[in-house]
Design a protein around this motif. Structure first.
Motif, PDB file in Angstrom:
ATOM      1  N   GLY A   1     153.539  51.158  83.639  1.00  0.00           N
ATOM      2  CA  GLY A   1     154.617  52.041  83.586  1.00  0.00           C
ATOM      3  C   GLY A   1     155.016  52.684  85.131  1.00  0.00           C
ATOM      4  O   GLY A   1     154.331  52.446  85.942  1.00  0.00           O
ATOM      5  N   PRO A   2     155.921  53.528  85.242  1.00  0.00           N
ATOM      6  CA  PRO A   2     156.310  54.194  86.550  1.00  0.00           C
ATOM      7  C   PRO A   2     155.438  55.361  86.903  1.00  0.00           C
ATOM      8  O   PRO A   2     154.954  55.939  85.926  1.00  0.00           O
ATOM      9  N   GLY A   3     154.746  54.997  87.958  1.00  0.00           N
ATOM     10  CA  GLY A   3     153.691  55.992  88.165  1.00  0.00           C
ATOM     11  C   GLY A   3     153.853  57.434  89.172  1.00  0.00           C
ATOM     12  O   GLY A   3     152.966  58.228  89.312  1.00  0.00           O
ATOM     13  N   ALA A   4     155.337  57.337  89.438  1.00  0.00           N
ATOM     14  CA  ALA A   4     155.448  58.573  90.534  1.00  0.00           C
ATOM     15  C   ALA A   4     156.978  58.876  89.997  1.00  0.00           C
ATOM     16  O   ALA A   4     157.638  58.004  89.139  1.00  0.00           O
ATOM     17  N   GLY A   5     157.596  59.949  90.754  1.00  0.00           N
ATOM     18  CA  GLY A   5     158.937  60.257  90.544  1.00  0.00           C
ATOM     19  C   GLY A   5     159.254  61.489  89.604  1.00  0.00           C
ATOM     20  O   GLY A   5     158.607  61.697  88.931  1.00  0.00           O
ATOM     21  N   GLY A   6     160.256  62.248  89.917  1.00  0.00           N
ATOM     22  CA  GLY A   6     160.546  63.267  89.168  1.00  0.00           C
ATOM     23  C   GLY A   6     160.491  63.476  87.629  1.00  0.00           C
ATOM     24  O   GLY A   6     159.652  64.001  86.879  1.00  0.00           O
ATOM     25  N   ALA A   7     161.386  62.382  87.168  1.00  0.00           N
ATOM     26  CA  ALA A   7     161.427  62.470  85.667  1.00  0.00           C
ATOM     27  C   ALA A   7     160.223  61.991  85.106  1.00  0.00           C
ATOM     28  O   ALA A   7     159.664  62.245  84.033  1.00  0.00           O
ATOM     29  N   PRO A   8     159.798  60.621  85.465  1.00  0.00           N
ATOM     30  CA  PRO A   8     158.533  60.189  84.900  1.00  0.00           C
ATOM     31  C   PRO A   8     157.264  61.258  84.857  1.00  0.00           C
ATOM     32  O   PRO A   8     156.328  61.211  83.970  1.00  0.00           O
TER      33      PRO A   8
ATOM     34  N   GLY B   1     151.654  59.279  87.103  1.00  0.00           N
ATOM     35  CA  GLY B   1     152.861  59.616  86.469  1.00  0.00           C
ATOM     36  C   GLY B   1     153.169  59.651  84.792  1.00  0.00           C
ATOM     37  O   GLY B   1     152.522  60.215  84.247  1.00  0.00           O
ATOM     38  N   ALA B   2     154.218  58.841  84.527  1.00  0.00           N
ATOM     39  CA  ALA B   2     154.422  58.843  83.144  1.00  0.00           C
ATOM     40  C   ALA B   2     153.437  58.167  82.329  1.00  0.00           C
ATOM     41  O   ALA B   2     153.528  58.459  80.955  1.00  0.00           O
ATOM     42  N   ILE B   3     152.605  57.445  82.838  1.00  0.00           N
ATOM     43  CA  ILE B   3     151.789  56.495  81.847  1.00  0.00           C
ATOM     44  C   ILE B   3     151.058  57.464  81.053  1.00  0.00           C
ATOM     45  O   ILE B   3     150.067  58.053  81.874  1.00  0.00           O
ATOM     46  N   PRO B   4     150.715  57.407  79.811  1.00  0.00           N
ATOM     47  CA  PRO B   4     149.721  58.097  79.285  1.00  0.00           C
ATOM     48  C   PRO B   4     148.456  57.429  79.295  1.00  0.00           C
ATOM     49  O   PRO B   4     148.153  56.433  79.117  1.00  0.00           O
ATOM     50  N   LEU B   5     147.535  58.157  79.982  1.00  0.00           N
ATOM     51  CA  LEU B   5     146.288  57.388  80.589  1.00  0.00           C
ATOM     52  C   LEU B   5     145.025  58.566  80.362  1.00  0.00           C
ATOM     53  O   LEU B   5     144.059  58.296  79.619  1.00  0.00           O
ATOM     54  N   ILE B   6     145.335  59.648  80.635  1.00  0.00           N
ATOM     55  CA  ILE B   6     144.236  61.037  80.570  1.00  0.00           C
ATOM     56  C   ILE B   6     143.864  61.048  79.072  1.00  0.00           C
ATOM     57  O   ILE B   6     142.764  61.033  78.664  1.00  0.00           O
TER      58      ILE B   6
ATOM     59  N   GLY C   1     156.829  45.756  92.369  1.00  0.00           N
ATOM     60  CA  GLY C   1     157.347  47.034  93.066  1.00  0.00           C
ATOM     61  C   GLY C   1     156.699  48.260  93.189  1.00  0.00           C
ATOM     62  O   GLY C   1     155.348  48.358  93.347  1.00  0.00           O
ATOM     63  N   ALA C   2     157.098  49.313  92.700  1.00  0.00           N
ATOM     64  CA  ALA C   2     156.634  50.712  92.731  1.00  0.00           C
ATOM     65  C   ALA C   2     155.941  51.216  91.460  1.00  0.00           C
ATOM     66  O   ALA C   2     155.553  52.431  91.133  1.00  0.00           O
ATOM     67  N   TYR C   3     155.739  50.326  90.652  1.00  0.00           N
ATOM     68  CA  TYR C   3     154.873  50.433  89.415  1.00  0.00           C
ATOM     69  C   TYR C   3     153.394  50.822  89.181  1.00  0.00           C
ATOM     70  O   TYR C   3     152.842  50.242  90.355  1.00  0.00           O
ATOM     71  N   ASN C   4     152.913  51.029  88.306  1.00  0.00           N
ATOM     72  CA  ASN C   4     151.570  51.336  88.263  1.00  0.00           C
ATOM     73  C   ASN C   4     150.819  50.725  87.053  1.00  0.00           C
ATOM     74  O   ASN C   4     151.692  50.613  86.102  1.00  0.00           O
ATOM     75  N   ALA C   5     149.628  50.411  87.230  1.00  0.00           N
ATOM     76  CA  ALA C   5     148.936  49.784  85.817  1.00  0.00           C
ATOM     77  C   ALA C   5     147.676  50.015  85.971  1.00  0.00           C
ATOM     78  O   ALA C   5     147.027  49.948  87.015  1.00  0.00           O
TER      79      ALA C   5
ATOM     80  N   THR D   1     152.061  52.037  97.845  1.00  0.00           N
ATOM     81  CA  THR D   1     151.290  51.020  98.345  1.00  0.00           C
ATOM     82  C   THR D   1     151.578  49.714  97.735  1.00  0.00           C
ATOM     83  O   THR D   1     151.651  48.517  98.120  1.00  0.00           O
ATOM     84  N   ASN D   2     151.646  49.756  96.382  1.00  0.00           N
ATOM     85  CA  ASN D   2     151.912  48.624  95.590  1.00  0.00           C
ATOM     86  C   ASN D   2     153.429  48.099  95.847  1.00  0.00           C
ATOM     87  O   ASN D   2     153.697  46.730  95.874  1.00  0.00           O
ATOM     88  N   PHE D   3     154.414  48.746  96.365  1.00  0.00           N
ATOM     89  CA  PHE D   3     155.676  48.356  96.927  1.00  0.00           C
ATOM     90  C   PHE D   3     155.588  47.381  98.092  1.00  0.00           C
ATOM     91  O   PHE D   3     155.911  46.588  98.192  1.00  0.00           O
ATOM     92  N   ILE D   4     154.912  48.266  98.987  1.00  0.00           N
ATOM     93  CA  ILE D   4     154.689  47.475 100.270  1.00  0.00           C
ATOM     94  C   ILE D   4     153.733  46.330 100.274  1.00  0.00           C
ATOM     95  O   ILE D   4     154.361  45.264 100.920  1.00  0.00           O
ATOM     96  N   LEU D   5     152.693  46.167  99.344  1.00  0.00           N
ATOM     97  CA  LEU D   5     152.127  45.030  99.163  1.00  0.00           C
ATOM     98  C   LEU D   5     152.901  43.785  98.461  1.00  0.00           C
ATOM     99  O   LEU D   5     152.815  42.666  98.872  1.00  0.00           O
TER     100      LEU D   5
END
Length: 432
Positions: A301-308, A135-140, A282-286, A163-167
């Motif tokens: 940061g947030p890994g999904a969602g419209g705005a991110p 998502g919004a995380i500068p990675l590539i 929660g639903a965050y990515n890292a 999956t992170n939210f569920i776990l």
């Protein structure tokens, strides 16, 4: 500043596409100042033209995506429809007609990234896809540009928010998998059909993209070992806590110690609570990156969602538009190392194995013998009698580092022991 606008075609106007259109409109002056020329939304291709789309001129809406990308006056195509077709054909058609492309399509890039890059190179066009991973995380861009002079050895990350939210919910509340999934669905974190997320397909596509960029070699979706998380239980979390660990669904991309090959895999794993990824809630990515010179880096940061996700798309749009104005193209495909992708059996890590065994003398010795015969060294063993009086016990074995092939052979042999009622769970231990 150039007064003639750069024209943008938007393919898809769902959650992400509508946010891209909104930001292009509301931040038009800022975008023009950053790029050096105005950007104009020249057309929006959708499947359902009758749907009301706030802030978008109905005259721009079309169902003929092919005609839109063939117009010839389009400078940049933004593809957010997802899937393999018609996205692949539309992107290559855009290149053929002089447009560069910004995409968020992880599935397509993981499957056909090399061919798409070749098509972009053939037509002197850009292919940018920051939004395809995390998502919004500068990675590539950091992997492709900031670390271009370094040697990346490992990329370890949480790249799926569902999956992170569920776990995380299972870990923090003791909920079972289905209960945690139901909550994720109710809150909008999980799709009605969550298969792509919980079975690891989404994360595997992202792992293929990350491995290819990090190691300058071609890694396709089929090269990525994948395990879902639907069999993770509350008992697994209890065992993890006893070890000072938690459980995450991880995408792991590694360069072999001798530098001669790479691996890419997605599966649930126990990681120590002291590891930075353990605190991602929660639903965050890292994503944790390890390289020779820079050392250890973490992107969060947030890994999904419209705005991110739209934020990442717009960042790519600015970069591509700047390249258009300067008559240049940005970094393309870098696969000069051409390293082979090793099979999962060659991966070396630690393991946590939970066995249901007969509660009688000599069982532990039999189990230990099987591990020794397959060259898997035992670190710790914990045995606990059952409370139901059934004459069985739970035996938890944590190994030292061993190959996946050795562990697989060990488990097959354990299942053949009369004293082993069943193998309750097998989980890798990472991040140590």
């Amino acid at each position: 500043m150039r007064t003639r606008p750069l024209k943008v075609a938007l393919l898809g106007c769902g959650v992400v596409g509508s946010e891209v259109a909104r930001i292009m409109t509301t931040h038009a002056d800022d975008l023009a100042a950053r790029i050096g020329a105005p950007v104009e939304l020249a057309g929006v291709a959708v499947r359902r033209p009758s749907k009301v789309r706030a802030g978008i001129d109905p005259a721009l809406v079309t169902t003929d995506a092919t005609a839109l990308v063939k117009r010839g006056d389009i400078d940049v195509v933004v593809e957010v429809i997802g899937g393999i077709e018609p996205a692949r054909t539309l992107i290559t058609t855009a290149f053929e007609h002089g447009a560069s492309v910004v995409s968020a399509n992880k599935a397509l890039l993981a499957q056909d990234g090399a061919a798409l890059h070749a098509a972009a190179d053939e037509h002197d066009a850009d292919l940018y896809y920051e939004a395809a991973v995390a998502g919004a995380i500068p990675l590539i861009r950091p992997l492709r540009e900031s670390l271009a002079g370094d040697k990346v050895n490992r990329v370890l990350g949480i790249v799926n928010g569902t999956t992170n939210f569920i776990l995380d919910k299972m870990d923090s509340t003791g909920a079972g998998y289905q209960e945690a999934l139901d909550e994720a669905t109710a809150l909008g974190y999980a799709e009605a059909d969550p298969t792509a997320d919980v079975e690891g397909f989404d994360a595997a596509a992202k792992a293929a993209i990350l491995a290819g960029i990090a190691f300058h070699t071609r890694v396709r979706l089929d090269d990525v070992y994948r395990e879902g998380m639907i069999e993770v239980t509350a008992a697994d979390f209890a065992s993890a806590k006893a070890m000072g660990c938690t459980i995450k669904l991880l995408a792991i991309c590694e360069r072999a110690a001798d530098g001669g090959s790479v691996t890419a895999r997605v599966h649930p794993a126990m990681i120590p609570l002291t590891h930075p990824l353990a605190s991602v809630r929660g639903a965050y990515n890292a994503v944790f990156v390890e390289s020779d010179a820079a050392g250890q880096l973490m992107f969060y940061g947030p890994g999904a969602g419209g705005a991110p996700t739209a934020s990442a798309v717009l960042g790519d749009l600015v970069a591509v538009c700047r390249n258009k104005l300067s008559g240049a193209t940005g970094p393309g495909d870098s696969a000069y190392t051409q390293l082979p992708v090793s099979p999962m059996g060659e991966v070396v890590t630690r393991y946590h194995i939970s066995l249901d065994v007969a509660d009688k003398p000599g069982v532990l010795a039999q189990v230990a013998t099987v591990f020794a015969e397959h060259g898997v060294s035992i670190d710790t063993v914990r045995q606990q009698g059952r409370l139901d009086g059934g004459g069985d016990a739970s035996l938890v074995v944590v190994t030292h580092r061993a190959s996946d092939a050795s562990l697989t052979g060990t488990v097959e042999a354990l299942r053949n022991l009369d004293t082993v009622r069943g193998v309750a769970s097998i989980m890798r231990v990472e991040g140590e």
